[in-house]
Write a protein that holds these residues in place. Structure first.
Motif, PDB file in Angstrom:
ATOM      1  N   LEU A 176       1.698   0.048   9.398  1.00 46.68           N
ATOM      2  CA  LEU A 176       1.175  -0.917   7.879  1.00 46.68           C
ATOM      3  C   LEU A 176       0.528  -1.447   8.304  1.00 46.68           C
ATOM      4  O   LEU A 176       0.884  -2.593   9.254  1.00 46.68           O
ATOM      5  CB  LEU A 176       2.871  -0.812   7.540  1.00 46.68           C
ATOM      6  CG  LEU A 176       2.521  -1.643   6.455  1.00 46.68           C
ATOM      7  CD1 LEU A 176       2.070  -1.100   5.192  1.00 46.68           C
ATOM      8  CD2 LEU A 176       4.136  -2.611   6.418  1.00 46.68           C
ATOM      9  N   LEU A 230       7.451   7.242   4.648  1.00 49.30           N
ATOM     10  CA  LEU A 230       6.635   6.590   5.374  1.00 49.30           C
ATOM     11  C   LEU A 230       7.950   5.809   5.894  1.00 49.30           C
ATOM     12  O   LEU A 230       6.970   5.829   7.103  1.00 49.30           O
ATOM     13  CB  LEU A 230       5.846   6.078   4.223  1.00 49.30           C
ATOM     14  CG  LEU A 230       4.533   5.892   3.893  1.00 49.30           C
ATOM     15  CD1 LEU A 230       4.159   5.481   2.532  1.00 49.30           C
ATOM     16  CD2 LEU A 230       3.250   6.498   4.883  1.00 49.30           C
ATOM     17  N   TYR A 288      -1.194   2.437   4.580  1.00 49.97           N
ATOM     18  CA  TYR A 288      -1.099   3.008   5.714  1.00 49.97           C
ATOM     19  C   TYR A 288      -2.487   3.315   6.077  1.00 49.97           C
ATOM     20  O   TYR A 288      -2.576   3.800   5.250  1.00 49.97           O
ATOM     21  CB  TYR A 288       0.432   3.371   5.186  1.00 49.97           C
ATOM     22  CG  TYR A 288       1.954   3.475   4.764  1.00 49.97           C
ATOM     23  CD1 TYR A 288       3.070   2.716   5.854  1.00 49.97           C
ATOM     24  CD2 TYR A 288       2.067   2.106   3.779  1.00 49.97           C
ATOM     25  CE1 TYR A 288       4.157   2.343   5.741  1.00 49.97           C
ATOM     26  CE2 TYR A 288       2.842   2.100   3.102  1.00 49.97           C
ATOM     27  CZ  TYR A 288       4.374   1.795   4.091  1.00 49.97           C
ATOM     28  OH  TYR A 288       5.401   1.195   4.002  1.00 49.97           O
ATOM     29  N   GLN A 301       6.457   6.488  10.160  1.00 48.66           N
ATOM     30  CA  GLN A 301       6.363   5.210  10.796  1.00 48.66           C
ATOM     31  C   GLN A 301       7.530   4.843  11.814  1.00 48.66           C
ATOM     32  O   GLN A 301       6.439   4.727  13.225  1.00 48.66           O
ATOM     33  CB  GLN A 301       6.341   3.896  10.125  1.00 48.66           C
ATOM     34  CG  GLN A 301       5.671   2.705  10.450  1.00 48.66           C
ATOM     35  CD  GLN A 301       6.162   1.182   9.384  1.00 48.66           C
ATOM     36  OE1 GLN A 301       5.900   1.423   7.895  1.00 48.66           O
ATOM     37  NE2 GLN A 301       5.536  -0.149  10.095  1.00 48.66           N
TER      38      GLN A 301
END
Length: 269
Positions: free
Chosen positions: A73, A62, A80, A66
């Motif tokens: 987020l 993640l 998420y 990201q």
């Protein structure tokens, strides 16, 4: 299966690629595919559980996704969700460009026939996102700019885009808007019922007085809603031969069917 793949001769790129695995890439794709099905996003623990992975390995993936702009987020909910990065990439892909061209041609013909503006939208979280827009050649029109985002609960486009959802899911999405009210949701649900019953929605604009939005869903390959086609219908005070709103609904329905057919509606077995 692993043994069979190892014995496969290098007869082509596909077979060669099947010999190798990329666990990290697989995990990243699993996350993207999972989040693509979630309107509310998921916490990292929920993602780990859904994919049968540890929280630590999911967290690392993640973080990378990201940083590359594929997921975002929400710090308040710790959930998420996908960004529009995948959408942006998809529009560089030739088949998507072809789809836009197909829809654009039908939209242009519809705009001329109706002497009204026409736009196409998709869902983006709890909002609609206008991805195509065409104006007729005449004067005195009302149009929505390309790229505009409007809360789903206030639009006929949103009713068309969400009519296949459960009422509970629609309520969840609509309640995220700061201007949400029970009255607004009641009106929205009435618009959804129109789509369910007739395949078309007509409702007064919640944003511009005097405009009646007419919208139809665009159905994709798998039988699910892919987009909505909408006319912000304006009635001109001078006498014209323009189609009235009843005729507009019939013409827009046919345009929606044409676009749906061209993108493969009903082709899935």
């Amino acid at each position: 299966m692993a043994g069979k793949l190892a014995d496969t001769k290098d007869t082509g790129d596909v077979e060669t690629n099947l010999k190798y695995s990329a666990p990290a890439l697989s995990k990243g794709l699993d996350i993207l595919e999972l989040l693509a099905e979630q309107s509310q996003g998921l916490k990292k623990t929920e993602i780990a559980q859904a994919l049968n992975r540890s929280v630590s390995e999911i967290y690392r993936m993640l973080a990378v996704l990201q940083s590359r702009g594929y997921v975002m987020l929400d710090t308040a909910s710790e959930r998420y969700s996908l960004t529009m990065r995948m959408f942006e990439l998809s529009h560089r892909f030739p088949p998507t460009k072809r789809l836009t061209a197909v829809a654009g041609e039908i939209m242009a013909e519809t705009a001329i026939t109706l002497n009204q503006s026409v736009h196409m939208a998709i869902l983006n979280g709890n909002e609609i996102l206008v991805i195509a827009q065409v104006d007729p050649p005449g004067n005195n029109i009302t149009s929505v700019r390309l790229g505009a985002r409007v809360p789903m609960v206030f639009t006929s486009s949103g009713a068309c885009l969400s009519f296949q959802m459960s009422p509970e899911r629609r309520a969840e999405m609509c309640e995220k808007n700061p201007n949400f009210s029970p009255k607004a949701f009641e009106m929205f649900e009435n618009a959804v019922k129109q789509v369910e019953k007739t395949g078309v929605c007509e409702s007064p604009s919640a944003i511009v007085q005097g405009v009646h939005n007419v919208a139809v869903p665009i159905i994709g390959f798998g039988g699910e809603v892919a987009a909505s086609l909408t006319v912000p219908f304006v009635k001109r005070l001078i006498k014209t031969s323009d189609p009235n709103i009843k005729e507009c609904k019939a013409i827009l329905l046919e345009a929606g069917r044409q676009i749906s057919k061209k993108i493969g509606a009903g082709a899935a077995v």
